[in-house]
Design an enzyme around this catalytic site. Structure first.
Site, PDB file in Angstrom:
ATOM      1  CG  ASN A  22      10.659   2.149   5.651  1.00  0.00           C
ATOM      2  OD1 ASN A  22      11.148   1.014   5.647  1.00  0.00           O
ATOM      3  ND2 ASN A  22       9.364   2.356   5.701  1.00  0.00           N
ATOM      4  NE  ARG A  51      11.306  -8.321   2.568  1.00  0.00           N
ATOM      5  CZ  ARG A  51      12.092  -9.356   2.254  1.00  0.00           C
ATOM      6  NH1 ARG A  51      12.983  -9.254   1.313  1.00  0.00           N
ATOM      7  NH2 ARG A  51      11.968 -10.513   2.891  1.00  0.00           N
ATOM      8  N   GLY A  84       8.720   3.158  -4.808  1.00  0.00           N
ATOM      9  CA  GLY A  84       7.354   3.636  -4.601  1.00  0.00           C
ATOM     10  C   GLY A  84       6.706   2.837  -3.501  1.00  0.00           C
ATOM     11  CB  CYS A 114       6.305   2.146   3.326  1.00  0.00           C
ATOM     12  SG  CYS A 114       5.016   0.976   3.736  1.00  0.00           S
TER      13      CYS A 114
HETATM   14  C1  UGA Z   1       9.179  -1.352   2.752  1.00  0.00           C
HETATM   15  C2  UGA Z   1      10.338  -1.896   3.601  1.00  0.00           C
HETATM   16  O1  UGA Z   1      11.180  -2.735   2.791  1.00  0.00           O
HETATM   17  C3  UGA Z   1       9.792  -2.722   4.768  1.00  0.00           C
HETATM   18  O2  UGA Z   1      10.875  -3.145   5.592  1.00  0.00           O
HETATM   19  C4  UGA Z   1       8.841  -1.837   5.589  1.00  0.00           C
HETATM   20  O3  UGA Z   1       8.261  -2.558   6.647  1.00  0.00           O
HETATM   21  C5  UGA Z   1       7.726  -1.342   4.689  1.00  0.00           C
HETATM   22  O4  UGA Z   1       8.292  -0.596   3.601  1.00  0.00           O
HETATM   23  C6  UGA Z   1       6.836  -0.466   5.531  1.00  0.00           C
HETATM   24  O5  UGA Z   1       7.272   0.612   5.937  1.00  0.00           O
HETATM   25  O6  UGA Z   1       5.760  -0.913   5.922  1.00  0.00           O
HETATM   26  P1  UGA Z   1       7.592  -2.326   0.841  1.00  0.00           P
HETATM   27  O7  UGA Z   1       6.943  -0.992   0.790  1.00  0.00           O
HETATM   28  O8  UGA Z   1       6.761  -3.548   0.816  1.00  0.00           O
HETATM   29  O9  UGA Z   1       8.498  -2.445   2.183  1.00  0.00           O
HETATM   30  O10 UGA Z   1       8.544  -2.358  -0.407  1.00  0.00           O
HETATM   31  P2  UGA Z   1      10.082  -2.724  -0.718  1.00  0.00           P
HETATM   32  O11 UGA Z   1      10.225  -4.143  -1.042  1.00  0.00           O
HETATM   33  O12 UGA Z   1      10.973  -2.182   0.319  1.00  0.00           O
HETATM   34  O13 UGA Z   1      10.272  -1.880  -2.053  1.00  0.00           O
HETATM   35  C7  UGA Z   1      10.073  -0.456  -2.055  1.00  0.00           C
HETATM   36  C8  UGA Z   1      10.327   0.113  -3.424  1.00  0.00           C
HETATM   37  O14 UGA Z   1      11.720   0.076  -3.735  1.00  0.00           O
HETATM   38  C9  UGA Z   1       9.629  -0.625  -4.560  1.00  0.00           C
HETATM   39  O15 UGA Z   1       9.117   0.325  -5.455  1.00  0.00           O
HETATM   40  C10 UGA Z   1      10.728  -1.455  -5.179  1.00  0.00           C
HETATM   41  O16 UGA Z   1      10.513  -1.794  -6.526  1.00  0.00           O
HETATM   42  C11 UGA Z   1      11.919  -0.521  -5.015  1.00  0.00           C
HETATM   43  N1  UGA Z   1      13.219  -1.191  -5.021  1.00  0.00           N
HETATM   44  C12 UGA Z   1      13.542  -2.063  -4.026  1.00  0.00           C
HETATM   45  C13 UGA Z   1      14.144  -0.905  -6.010  1.00  0.00           C
HETATM   46  O17 UGA Z   1      13.872  -0.095  -6.927  1.00  0.00           O
HETATM   47  N2  UGA Z   1      15.374  -1.496  -5.961  1.00  0.00           N
HETATM   48  C14 UGA Z   1      15.723  -2.361  -4.987  1.00  0.00           C
HETATM   49  O18 UGA Z   1      16.883  -2.861  -5.003  1.00  0.00           O
HETATM   50  C15 UGA Z   1      14.777  -2.659  -4.000  1.00  0.00           C
END
Ligand code: UGA
Length: 429
Positions: free
Chosen positions: A206, A152, A255, A258
């Site tokens: 994902n 993440r 967003g 990924c």
């Molecule tokens: C995500 C995955 O969590 C990682 O495991 C993966 O390795 C990575 O993509 C990738 O494919 O490289 P990341 O893009 O850093 O990681 O972001 P996340 O922390 O997963 O959050 C993604 C989106 O979901 C953000 O916009 C976040 O604000 C949103 N989100 C997350 C929510 O709206 N609610 C939640 O409960 C969690």
């Protein structure tokens, strides 16, 4: 532990983290990129991205002579035991992942690899890519392994060093074992499988996480309609050990670099494989609707009379803990507001007021929340930066024209803001 020579190709979020962590584990690592500006920054001890702990790790790696930078892939790979491909796979025109970087680098490095070298893909690549890389390398003495990352942004170092699992997919038992040994000091659960399953695991993980968020955003919409509080609903449903509470925070939609591209790519992969992944198409659609739902919350404060309507947007990155604005819901929501003639003044701790990037065009940038709030009609909180929870609503309110707040992350204390005279709207509450 045997020290290995590792080449990491691609100095993006994944590549820099991978290189810094392997160097920290004692290996000799060379990181390459075609972008000389990035390499210059890294050589000067700077980090091109904001990532907790990364700068320190890079410093230690360089000082201990275990981390090197070069623009020459040939130089990096020629004596490497492992070559990690950490290259971008942007969304292609038809929704599929564009693998041109993976293919062109494989073609370039093929002739220079050591016999018995192992090429490892960390990038999220379409199912079947390991076979394409194998063919493009043109080397029967080199093995290809799929080893997807689950990092993440914002906690990438922690995730690398404390993985829930390590997935290794290869046709070669010997190569799988070699990659497995590389991660041995992390004492993590290892899943060894074939390349297609490893590649599918990444997309499925994902897509499932995105599904959880779209699901809770849809439940939040229902809560608003029936007068329920989504936070209590999460507490109740998440307490079922089969469900859990993680990744169930409603917000402005998911967003980043990924989820948007990987969900669309999986829909396409399924379509090519002859399956209509209607569920995942729905997940993507709910996410787009969520942006619009936040826009409508802001518009509900727009006075009947025409005139300047000013929104103070807090947060521009796609989530807290990163400076990444790629596919940020904050940007998409702000752009929709500006299209409606609304003036947007914004503050984000990672964005300089002098930043003139294309995605920020039309937004008036400020150096603090208070400055951004001056003369505004609505505070719109879009990114869950911890500093926003410490804001003094009475002070913010004293700068504003009218006291309204849309908390798209549900992180503000609604009672406190209401006591300061604000009309407060959250998500699903
Ligand atoms: C995500 C995955 O969590 C990682 O495991 C993966 O390795 C990575 O993509 C990738 O494919 O490289 P990341 O893009 O850093 O990681 O972001 P996340 O922390 O997963 O959050 C993604 C989106 O979901 C953000 O916009 C976040 O604000 C949103 N989100 C997350 C929510 O709206 N609610 C939640 O409960 C969690």
């Amino acid at each position: 532990m045997l020290v290995k020579k590792i080449a990491v190709i691609g100095a993006g979020y994944v590549g820099i983290t991978t290189a810094a962590c392997f160097a920290n584990m004692g290996h000799s690592v060379t990181l390459t990129d075609i972008d000389q500006t990035k390499l210059d920054q890294l050589t000067k001890g700077m980090c091109p991205i904001v990532e907790e702990g990364l700068l320190d790790l890079l410093f230690v790696g360089v000082e201990s002579n275990r981390l090197f930078f070069t623009s020459s892939n040939k130089e990096a790979v020629s004596d490497a035991d492992f070559i990690f491909l950490c290259l971008p796979t942007p969304q292609g025109k038809d929704g599929t992942a564009d693998t041109s970087f993976i293919r062109s680098v494989s073609k370039e490095i093929g002739p220079f690899l050591r016999a018995d070298a192992t090429v490892v893909t960390k990038s999220t690549v379409p199912v079947g890519s390991a076979a394409v890389i194998e063919e493009t390398l043109g080397r029967s003495d080199v093995s290809v392994v799929s080893n997807p990352e689950f990092l993440r942004e914002g906690s990438a170092i922690y995730d690398f060093l404390h993985p829930d699992r390590i997935v290794i997919g290869s046709k070669s038992v010997h190569a799988s074992k070699r990659v497995c040994d590389l991660y041995e000091p992390l004492a993590a659960r290892t899943i060894i499988t074939d390349p297609s399953s490893a590649e599918t695991i990444k997309y499925a993980a994902n897509a499932y996480l995105a599904t959880k968020i779209s699901f809770i955003n849809a439940v939040a919409a229902v809560c608003e309609g029936v007068g329920a509080d989504v936070l209590d609903v999460i507490e109740g449903m998440g307490s079922d050990s089969r469900i859990g509470k993680e990744f169930l925070n409603p917000g402005p939609g998911w967003g980043g670099s990924c989820f948007p591209k990987d969900t669309k790519a999986l829909v396409k992969i399924a379509e090519i494989a002859g399956y209509d992944f209607a569920l995942l198409r729905g997940v993507v659609e709910v996410n787009q609707q969520q942006h619009q739902r936040i826009v409508e919350k802001v518009l509900s404060f727009r006075p009947q009379l025409t005139g300047v309507f000013r929104v103070c947007a807090l947060g521009l990155t796609f989530k807290a803990g990163t400076d990444d604005r790629r596919d940020s819901p904050a940007i998409s929501i702000i752009q929709s507001l500006m299209v409606k003639g609304i003036e947007v003044h914004a503050y984000d701790p990672t964005v300089s007021i002098l930043d003139n990037a294309d995605d920020l065009s039309g937004i008036v940038l400020h150096g603090s929340s208070l400055d951004a709030a001056k003369n505004s009609d609505v505070v719109l909180l879009l990114t869950e930066w911890p500093e926003f929870t410490a804001l003094d609503p009475a002070l913010i309110g004293s700068k504003m024209r009218t006291r309204s707040v849309v908390d798209a992350r549900n992180i503000l204390d609604a009672t406190q803001w209401r006591s300061a005279g604000f009309v407060h709207i959250g998500v699903g509450r």
